[in-house]
Design a protein around this motif. Structure first.
Motif, short mmCIF file in Angstrom:
data_model
loop_
_atom_site.label_atom_id
_atom_site.label_comp_id
_atom_site.label_asym_id
_atom_site.label_seq_id
_atom_site.Cartn_x
_atom_site.Cartn_y
_atom_site.Cartn_z
N THR A 7 0.84 -1.19 0.00
CA THR A 7 0.00 0.00 0.00
C THR A 7 0.88 1.24 0.00
OG1 THR A 7 -1.72 -1.15 1.22
CG2 THR A 7 -1.77 1.23 1.27
N PHE A 8 0.55 2.17 -0.88
CA PHE A 8 1.28 3.43 -0.96
C PHE A 8 0.33 4.59 -0.71
CE2 PHE A 8 3.71 0.56 -3.75
CZ PHE A 8 4.94 0.63 -3.11
N LYS A 9 0.90 5.66 -0.18
CA LYS A 9 0.14 6.90 0.01
C LYS A 9 0.38 7.74 -1.24
CE LYS A 9 0.51 8.78 4.07
NZ LYS A 9 0.96 9.61 5.23
N VAL A 10 -0.70 7.98 -2.00
CA VAL A 10 -0.60 8.62 -3.30
C VAL A 10 -1.40 9.93 -3.30
CG1 VAL A 10 -1.02 8.34 -5.78
CG2 VAL A 10 -0.45 6.34 -4.39
N LEU A 11 -0.77 11.00 -3.79
CA LEU A 11 -1.44 12.28 -3.93
C LEU A 11 -1.80 12.50 -5.40
CD1 LEU A 11 -2.33 15.11 -2.90
CD2 LEU A 11 0.02 15.86 -3.29
N VAL A 12 -3.06 12.83 -5.66
CA VAL A 12 -3.51 13.14 -7.01
C VAL A 12 -3.86 14.63 -7.06
CG1 VAL A 12 -5.23 12.68 -8.80
CG2 VAL A 12 -4.45 10.81 -7.33
N VAL A 13 -3.16 15.36 -7.94
CA VAL A 13 -3.36 16.80 -8.06
C VAL A 13 -3.96 17.09 -9.44
CG1 VAL A 13 -2.27 19.07 -7.89
CG2 VAL A 13 -1.22 17.09 -6.75
N ASP A 14 -5.20 17.55 -9.45
CA ASP A 14 -5.85 17.87 -10.72
C ASP A 14 -6.99 18.83 -10.45
OD1 ASP A 14 -7.41 17.64 -13.26
OD2 ASP A 14 -5.98 16.03 -13.66
N ASP A 15 -7.17 19.83 -11.31
CA ASP A 15 -8.26 20.78 -11.11
C ASP A 15 -9.61 20.21 -11.56
OD1 ASP A 15 -7.24 20.95 -13.73
OD2 ASP A 15 -8.06 22.95 -14.01
N SER A 16 -9.60 19.07 -12.22
CA SER A 16 -10.84 18.42 -12.65
C SER A 16 -11.32 17.44 -11.58
CB SER A 16 -10.62 17.66 -13.96
OG SER A 16 -11.66 16.72 -14.16
N ASN A 17 -12.51 17.71 -11.05
CA ASN A 17 -13.08 16.83 -10.05
C ASN A 17 -13.26 15.41 -10.61
OD1 ASN A 17 -14.25 16.35 -7.44
ND2 ASN A 17 -16.24 16.27 -8.45
N THR A 18 -13.62 15.30 -11.88
CA THR A 18 -13.83 14.00 -12.52
C THR A 18 -12.55 13.19 -12.52
OG1 THR A 18 -15.52 15.00 -13.93
CG2 THR A 18 -14.64 12.87 -14.63
N ILE A 19 -11.45 13.82 -12.92
CA ILE A 19 -10.16 13.12 -12.95
C ILE A 19 -9.74 12.72 -11.54
CG2 ILE A 19 -7.69 13.36 -13.46
CD1 ILE A 19 -9.36 13.05 -15.99
N ARG A 20 -9.87 13.63 -10.58
CA ARG A 20 -9.51 13.31 -9.19
C ARG A 20 -10.29 12.12 -8.68
NH1 ARG A 20 -10.07 18.84 -8.28
NH2 ARG A 20 -11.90 18.46 -6.99
#
Length: 132
Positions: A7-20
């Motif tokens: 298990t990894f702690k992953v940050l997703v940065v995107d201005d699109s709510n759909t992509i996030r």
């Protein structure tokens, strides 16, 4: 041959709510802990507070774009070793090269698949484990 799912702690940065949300669903299905940020400033705050092991960062965002965000992360010795994978709907050679110049490890073209996302996590997460 044993396959140990880590298990990894992953940050997703995107201005699109759909992509996030898509990335969050895919990553959670893969058993990973997920943090979400909607822009570069939000991402920098979350990186400082939660210290993710991998970052997926959109390129085109308001205020602070993905290139600037990645460059700031890589200039900070505390976070420079965190792999950053750029996300973009553009698949140009220039975009990929610019991502490498600011320190990103890879580049995923949107829309990405669950397999592409989880493969990147395994590839770069495993590399991170070697440094810990």
């Amino acid at each position: 041959m044993s396959t140990i799912a880590t298990t990894f702690k992953v940050l997703v940065v995107d201005d699109s709510n759909t992509i996030r949300r898509s990335a969050e669903i895919f990553l959670k299905q893969g058993g990973h802990e997920v943090l979400l940020a909607e822009d570069g400033f939000d991402a920098l705050s979350k990186i400082n507070d939660h210290q993710p092991q991998l970052i997926f960062c959109d390129i085109l965002m308001p205020k602070l774009d993905g290139y600037q965000t990645c460059a700031i992360i890589k200039r900070n010795p505390k976070f420079a070793s965190i792999p950053v994978v750029m996300l973009s709907s553009k698949d140009g050679v220039f975009d990929k090269a610019r991502g490498r110049m600011v320190g990103s490890q890879d580049y995923l073209t949107k829309p990405f698949t669950k397999d592409q996302l989880l493969q990147a996590v395994q590839q770069f997460g495993a590399a991170m484990q070697g440094t810990i």
